[in-house]
Design an enzyme around this catalytic site. Sequence first.
Site, PDB file in Angstrom:
ATOM      1  CG  HIS A  72      35.384  42.312  39.330  1.00 46.36           C
ATOM      2  ND1 HIS A  72      35.921  41.764  38.193  1.00 46.36           N
ATOM      3  CD2 HIS A  72      36.340  42.181  40.289  1.00 46.36           C
ATOM      4  CE1 HIS A  72      37.128  41.295  38.437  1.00 46.36           C
ATOM      5  NE2 HIS A  72      37.409  41.536  39.708  1.00 46.36           N
ATOM      6  CE1 TYR A 200      31.069  33.593  39.649  1.00 45.13           C
ATOM      7  CE2 TYR A 200      31.321  31.577  40.920  1.00 45.13           C
ATOM      8  CZ  TYR A 200      31.211  32.954  40.860  1.00 45.13           C
ATOM      9  OH  TYR A 200      31.260  33.700  42.028  1.00 45.13           O
ATOM     10  N   PRO A 292      31.311  28.104  48.904  1.00 50.44           N
ATOM     11  CG  PRO A 292      33.506  27.559  48.385  1.00 50.44           C
ATOM     12  CD  PRO A 292      32.305  27.050  49.086  1.00 50.44           C
ATOM     13  CE  LYS A 296      25.754  36.170  47.849  1.00 46.08           C
ATOM     14  NZ  LYS A 296      25.765  37.605  47.573  1.00 46.08           N
ATOM     15  CE1 TYR A 384      29.484  38.028  42.279  1.00 44.80           C
ATOM     16  CE2 TYR A 384      28.808  35.736  42.441  1.00 44.80           C
ATOM     17  CZ  TYR A 384      29.806  36.683  42.330  1.00 44.80           C
ATOM     18  OH  TYR A 384      31.126  36.280  42.283  1.00 44.80           O
TER      19      TYR A 384
HETATM   20  P1  FAS Z   1      36.804  32.390  61.037  1.00 45.91           P
HETATM   21  O1  FAS Z   1      36.749  30.897  61.037  1.00 45.91           O
HETATM   22  O2  FAS Z   1      37.513  33.092  59.933  1.00 45.91           O
HETATM   23  O3  FAS Z   1      37.498  32.899  62.398  1.00 45.91           O
HETATM   24  C1  FAS Z   1      37.179  32.272  63.630  1.00 45.91           C
HETATM   25  C2  FAS Z   1      38.362  32.510  64.563  1.00 45.91           C
HETATM   26  O4  FAS Z   1      38.015  31.968  65.846  1.00 45.91           O
HETATM   27  C3  FAS Z   1      39.618  31.792  64.096  1.00 45.91           C
HETATM   28  O5  FAS Z   1      40.710  32.666  64.096  1.00 45.91           O
HETATM   29  C4  FAS Z   1      39.789  30.662  65.102  1.00 45.91           C
HETATM   30  O6  FAS Z   1      41.146  30.364  65.362  1.00 45.91           O
HETATM   31  C5  FAS Z   1      39.131  31.241  66.338  1.00 45.91           C
HETATM   32  N1  FAS Z   1      38.631  30.230  67.276  1.00 45.91           N
HETATM   33  C6  FAS Z   1      38.057  29.035  66.989  1.00 45.91           C
HETATM   34  N2  FAS Z   1      37.739  28.390  68.139  1.00 45.91           N
HETATM   35  C7  FAS Z   1      38.126  29.209  69.181  1.00 45.91           C
HETATM   36  C8  FAS Z   1      38.069  29.104  70.582  1.00 45.91           C
HETATM   37  N3  FAS Z   1      37.554  28.022  71.181  1.00 45.91           N
HETATM   38  N4  FAS Z   1      38.564  30.127  71.333  1.00 45.91           N
HETATM   39  C9  FAS Z   1      39.077  31.234  70.736  1.00 45.91           C
HETATM   40  N5  FAS Z   1      39.161  31.393  69.394  1.00 45.91           N
HETATM   41  C10 FAS Z   1      38.689  30.383  68.634  1.00 45.91           C
HETATM   42  N6  FAS Z   1      34.197  32.559  51.955  1.00 45.91           N
HETATM   43  C11 FAS Z   1      33.995  33.206  50.794  1.00 45.91           C
HETATM   44  O7  FAS Z   1      33.150  34.108  50.745  1.00 45.91           O
HETATM   45  N7  FAS Z   1      34.713  32.872  49.664  1.00 45.91           N
HETATM   46  C12 FAS Z   1      35.673  31.900  49.679  1.00 45.91           C
HETATM   47  O8  FAS Z   1      36.303  31.602  48.673  1.00 45.91           O
HETATM   48  C13 FAS Z   1      35.922  31.205  50.888  1.00 45.91           C
HETATM   49  N8  FAS Z   1      36.897  30.238  50.949  1.00 45.91           N
HETATM   50  C14 FAS Z   1      37.088  29.577  52.126  1.00 45.91           C
HETATM   51  C15 FAS Z   1      38.075  28.565  52.227  1.00 45.91           C
HETATM   52  C16 FAS Z   1      38.275  27.874  53.443  1.00 45.91           C
HETATM   53  C17 FAS Z   1      39.324  26.785  53.515  1.00 45.91           C
HETATM   54  C18 FAS Z   1      37.482  28.187  54.575  1.00 45.91           C
HETATM   55  C19 FAS Z   1      37.649  27.434  55.884  1.00 45.91           C
HETATM   56  C20 FAS Z   1      36.509  29.185  54.488  1.00 45.91           C
HETATM   57  C21 FAS Z   1      36.323  29.888  53.271  1.00 45.91           C
HETATM   58  N9  FAS Z   1      35.373  30.906  53.159  1.00 45.91           N
HETATM   59  C22 FAS Z   1      35.154  31.574  52.008  1.00 45.91           C
HETATM   60  C23 FAS Z   1      34.581  31.276  54.269  1.00 45.91           C
HETATM   61  C24 FAS Z   1      35.402  32.189  55.156  1.00 45.91           C
HETATM   62  O9  FAS Z   1      35.862  33.291  54.421  1.00 45.91           O
HETATM   63  C25 FAS Z   1      34.538  32.573  56.326  1.00 45.91           C
HETATM   64  O10 FAS Z   1      33.249  32.966  55.901  1.00 45.91           O
HETATM   65  C26 FAS Z   1      35.134  33.657  57.172  1.00 45.91           C
HETATM   66  O11 FAS Z   1      36.425  33.280  57.551  1.00 45.91           O
HETATM   67  C27 FAS Z   1      34.214  33.845  58.369  1.00 45.91           C
HETATM   68  O12 FAS Z   1      34.871  34.607  59.304  1.00 45.91           O
HETATM   69  P2  FAS Z   1      34.671  34.331  60.867  1.00 45.91           P
HETATM   70  O13 FAS Z   1      33.221  34.153  61.140  1.00 45.91           O
HETATM   71  O14 FAS Z   1      35.433  35.377  61.559  1.00 45.91           O
HETATM   72  O15 FAS Z   1      35.290  32.882  61.140  1.00 45.91           O
HETATM   73  C1  PHB Z   2      37.647  33.837  45.312  1.00 43.66           C
HETATM   74  O1  PHB Z   2      38.188  34.750  44.662  1.00 43.66           O
HETATM   75  O2  PHB Z   2      38.230  33.208  46.236  1.00 43.66           O
HETATM   76  C2  PHB Z   2      36.223  33.472  44.989  1.00 43.66           C
HETATM   77  C3  PHB Z   2      35.534  34.187  44.027  1.00 43.66           C
HETATM   78  C4  PHB Z   2      34.203  33.858  43.749  1.00 43.66           C
HETATM   79  C5  PHB Z   2      33.613  32.808  44.453  1.00 43.66           C
HETATM   80  C6  PHB Z   2      34.312  32.098  45.427  1.00 43.66           C
HETATM   81  C7  PHB Z   2      35.630  32.432  45.704  1.00 43.66           C
HETATM   82  O3  PHB Z   2      32.306  32.474  44.189  1.00 43.66           O
END
Ligand code: FAS
Ligand code: PHB
Length: 410
Positions: A72, A200, A292, A296, A384
């Site tokens: 994009h 948005y 979100p 980021k 961004y």
């Molecule tokens: P993660 O949480 O992805 O991974 C951590 C891992 O550690 C998991 O697999 C977990 O099972 C494991 N773990 C936990 N405790 C442990 C333990 N005691 N022992 C061993 N393993 C353990 N970010 C965006 O940029 N855009 C979005 O739209 C967006 N939507 C999201 C929606 C949801 C519901 C959530 C929860 C997050 C969202 N995020 C979004 C943020 C997300 O993308 C995170 O930034 C990203 O997963 C970060 O990655 P990790 O730091 O690897 O953490």
């Molecule tokens: C998404 O595609 O999940 C998305 C895109 C833009 C955002 C947050 C989430 O700011």
Amino acid sequence: MKTQVAIIGAGPAGMLLSEMLHQRGIESVVIEQRSREHVLSRIRAGVLEQTTVDVLRSNGLGERMDREGHPHDGMKIVWSGKEGFFIDVRRHVGKRFMAYGQTSIQEDLFAACDRRGGVVLTEAEDVRLVDIDTKRPRVMFRRRGEEVRLDCDFIAGCDGFHGVSRKAIPPSVLREFEKVYPFGWLGVLSETPPLPDIVYANHPRGFALASMRSPQLSRYYLQVPLDTHIDDWSDERFWDELKQRYPRELADAIVTGPSIEKSIAPLRSFVAEPMRHGRMFLAGDAAHIVPPTGAKGLNLAVSDVFYLSRALAAFYGNGSPNLLDRYSDMALRRVWSAVRTSWYLTNLLHRFPGSSEFDQRAQESELHYLQTSIHAQAALAEQYAGLDFEAAVDRVSAEDDATAIAVAAR
Ligand code: FAS
Ligand code: PHB
């Protein structure tokens, strides 16, 4: 067991770190509490900053992203039912961003790990970090009924917000900063063609976001109250509300269909400092959470891993602890920049319960300024798209200079 770097967590941070360390000749073991299937089933982020795209490409992880991802040049903001405006990120800062799902990145990371015979110990229980402030840290855990001890040089806490790594930092050392927003996002994934742009929407009924994962996979979000129950939101109600929050011509272009995933995520900012204690380094959601709105979260996980893998490579390469010693400050500068941008966009685009007429007028004035000022748009575009990583040598301190001069003089 023994390894050089023990990585807790097989999310994007842990698996990318494992891959980048391997490519720099450093061995690691990943310890994950859930099954691989569970990790791969999570639907999360979707927008990749230019720096994230560059890191994936330069580490041999970009082939499928470049084939299936959607680049994009910018994103759209619509408000008060008007047509809105386009923030042309590419024109302002010469960068693009990529729509490519975190789920796909996880699949790519696991595939790369399998190709190199990487070690990921899933379904580990009762993971404990021991002696992290000594030169001989270790990780203890139970797996398949057996107690396991993993000796290592360093521990990378990549275990997300609910993990154990951050809690291993003594409370007297750890500083936590949090801001909880009074609403959540109801997200839907549908096998329908998305709108061409990420859009948005700020609307009196609340925030909405139109995004995508592929030409046949759409991702939409609605701002909902914190006490929202997912069962109260049929697909029909979701699509009807979403269309009400967009101007007519955009609403008419939204292709509806059955949801294949529906979930609610609360919005919160959280930062833990420092991101290091002894020989344990935090990366990703283990250290910080952002709403979100600014897309980021995943990108910050990647920037932490970029800095940490570079620092570990310097240590194992020439024995210099300099970048390890500066990891936390360097990573946190980019974290706080993303936290502020996410805070700015969340305040700009959402309707806050109980906000006053004054607050509303101030929000509309900011939206008008952003719509009419090329400078305001350039500043948002820069944030961004994601700031460049700090070079390893800049921000040299006086003692670094003295050391460098002394070394040069020898
Ligand atoms: P993660 O949480 O992805 O991974 C951590 C891992 O550690 C998991 O697999 C977990 O099972 C494991 N773990 C936990 N405790 C442990 C333990 N005691 N022992 C061993 N393993 C353990 N970010 C965006 O940029 N855009 C979005 O739209 C967006 N939507 C999201 C929606 C949801 C519901 C959530 C929860 C997050 C969202 N995020 C979004 C943020 C997300 O993308 C995170 O930034 C990203 O997963 C970060 O990655 P990790 O730091 O690897 O953490
Ligand atoms: C998404 O595609 O999940 C998305 C895109 C833009 C955002 C947050 C989430 O700011």
